[in-house]
Design a protein around this motif. Sequence first.
Motif, short mmCIF file in Angstrom:
data_model
loop_
_atom_site.label_atom_id
_atom_site.label_comp_id
_atom_site.label_asym_id
_atom_site.label_seq_id
_atom_site.Cartn_x
_atom_site.Cartn_y
_atom_site.Cartn_z
N THR A 87 3.61 -1.47 11.97
CA THR A 87 4.08 -1.46 10.56
C THR A 87 2.90 -0.71 9.87
O THR A 87 1.91 -0.74 10.00
CB THR A 87 4.42 -2.86 9.83
OG1 THR A 87 2.91 -3.55 9.80
CG2 THR A 87 5.26 -3.40 10.56
N MET A 88 3.23 -0.08 9.09
CA MET A 88 2.47 0.75 7.83
C MET A 88 3.01 0.28 6.47
O MET A 88 3.94 0.61 6.07
CB MET A 88 2.60 2.12 8.11
CG MET A 88 1.99 3.02 7.06
SD MET A 88 0.04 3.07 7.38
CE MET A 88 0.12 4.09 8.93
N ARG A 89 2.05 -0.44 5.82
CA ARG A 89 2.42 -0.91 4.27
C ARG A 89 1.58 -0.46 3.41
O ARG A 89 0.33 -0.73 3.44
CB ARG A 89 2.64 -2.29 4.38
CG ARG A 89 3.65 -2.99 5.37
CD ARG A 89 5.01 -2.77 4.76
NE ARG A 89 6.06 -3.41 5.66
CZ ARG A 89 6.85 -2.63 6.44
NH1 ARG A 89 6.85 -1.56 6.44
NH2 ARG A 89 7.73 -3.43 7.08
N PHE A 90 2.01 0.10 2.02
CA PHE A 90 1.22 -0.02 0.94
C PHE A 90 0.69 -1.18 0.52
O PHE A 90 1.52 -2.02 0.48
CB PHE A 90 2.19 0.95 -0.14
CG PHE A 90 1.57 0.84 -1.59
CD1 PHE A 90 0.64 1.95 -1.79
CD2 PHE A 90 1.91 -0.18 -2.17
CE1 PHE A 90 0.25 1.71 -3.09
CE2 PHE A 90 1.55 -0.25 -3.78
CZ PHE A 90 0.63 0.78 -4.03
N GLU A 147 1.27 9.00 0.05
CA GLU A 147 2.20 8.00 0.20
C GLU A 147 3.30 8.56 0.98
O GLU A 147 3.54 8.08 2.02
CB GLU A 147 2.97 7.52 -1.07
CG GLU A 147 4.00 6.51 -0.88
CD GLU A 147 4.69 6.04 -2.23
OE1 GLU A 147 5.68 5.40 -1.93
OE2 GLU A 147 4.07 6.01 -3.07
N ALA A 148 3.58 9.94 0.94
CA ALA A 148 4.69 10.51 1.62
C ALA A 148 3.92 10.83 3.05
O ALA A 148 4.73 10.64 4.14
CB ALA A 148 4.94 11.93 1.21
N TYR A 201 -3.75 0.61 2.10
CA TYR A 201 -2.71 0.34 3.25
C TYR A 201 -3.13 -0.63 4.25
O TYR A 201 -4.34 -0.75 4.61
CB TYR A 201 -2.62 1.83 3.90
CG TYR A 201 -1.47 2.74 3.12
CD1 TYR A 201 -0.16 2.58 2.90
CD2 TYR A 201 -2.05 3.54 2.20
CE1 TYR A 201 0.61 3.56 2.36
CE2 TYR A 201 -1.54 4.44 1.45
CZ TYR A 201 -0.10 4.29 1.76
OH TYR A 201 0.66 5.12 0.79
N MET A 248 1.52 8.97 4.59
CA MET A 248 1.38 7.67 5.15
C MET A 248 2.79 7.16 5.60
O MET A 248 2.82 6.52 6.78
CB MET A 248 0.80 6.75 4.35
CG MET A 248 -0.69 7.03 3.90
SD MET A 248 -1.88 7.21 5.41
CE MET A 248 -1.99 5.40 5.66
N ARG A 249 3.87 7.47 5.05
CA ARG A 249 5.24 6.98 5.38
C ARG A 249 5.54 7.57 6.76
O ARG A 249 6.22 6.97 7.40
CB ARG A 249 6.01 7.21 4.23
CG ARG A 249 7.11 6.19 3.80
CD ARG A 249 7.94 6.53 2.73
NE ARG A 249 8.13 7.81 2.31
CZ ARG A 249 7.79 7.96 1.01
NH1 ARG A 249 7.02 7.05 0.23
NH2 ARG A 249 7.69 9.43 0.44
N GLY A 250 5.14 8.80 7.12
CA GLY A 250 5.57 9.65 7.89
C GLY A 250 4.73 9.13 9.36
O GLY A 250 5.23 9.59 10.43
N GLU A 270 4.05 7.31 12.42
CA GLU A 270 4.46 6.22 13.64
C GLU A 270 4.07 6.67 14.85
O GLU A 270 3.27 7.89 15.23
CB GLU A 270 6.04 6.39 13.22
CG GLU A 270 6.53 7.82 13.60
CD GLU A 270 8.03 7.87 13.49
OE1 GLU A 270 8.66 8.71 14.03
OE2 GLU A 270 8.73 6.94 12.69
#
Length: 138
Positions: free
Chosen positions: A102-105, A85-86, A129, A88-90, A92
């Motif tokens: 956008t990148m969404r769980f 998750e960390a 995702y 993937m959140r990064g 961009e």
Amino acid sequence: MSAEGAMRAAVVAALGGDAALMALVNGVYDGAPVQASEPFVVVAECAGVDWGAKGLDGREVRLSISLHDKGDTSATIAAMLGRVEAAMRGMEGVVDGWRIVTMRFVRSRVARSVASQRREGGWQGVVDYRVRVVVEGV
């Protein structure tokens, strides 16, 4: 490169570049490895659909990331999920001509692995995702 191919490569690179995740696993693979020792991470299923508009070429890419561990408890899988998750959140920016919008769980699930139900211990996690991308510079 296709949006699906670009996102798969970017996800493998992002996960492989997360030092904390790499401390937990023996590798990150693009597709099921022929031989790998657990724990490991696989960028598994990937599907793309049109996400464009007038004058805008875009794709919605759905990715599944599969986590595998031989442990007796789900603790390692839980730690792996947190690191995925960390990472993937990064994500961009622009990847091979596709800009990540956008990148969404979407969802995650953890269960005993099929092999463990027979005889060996083990757990499997899957996290999905949704990535929306557009062609950069069009």
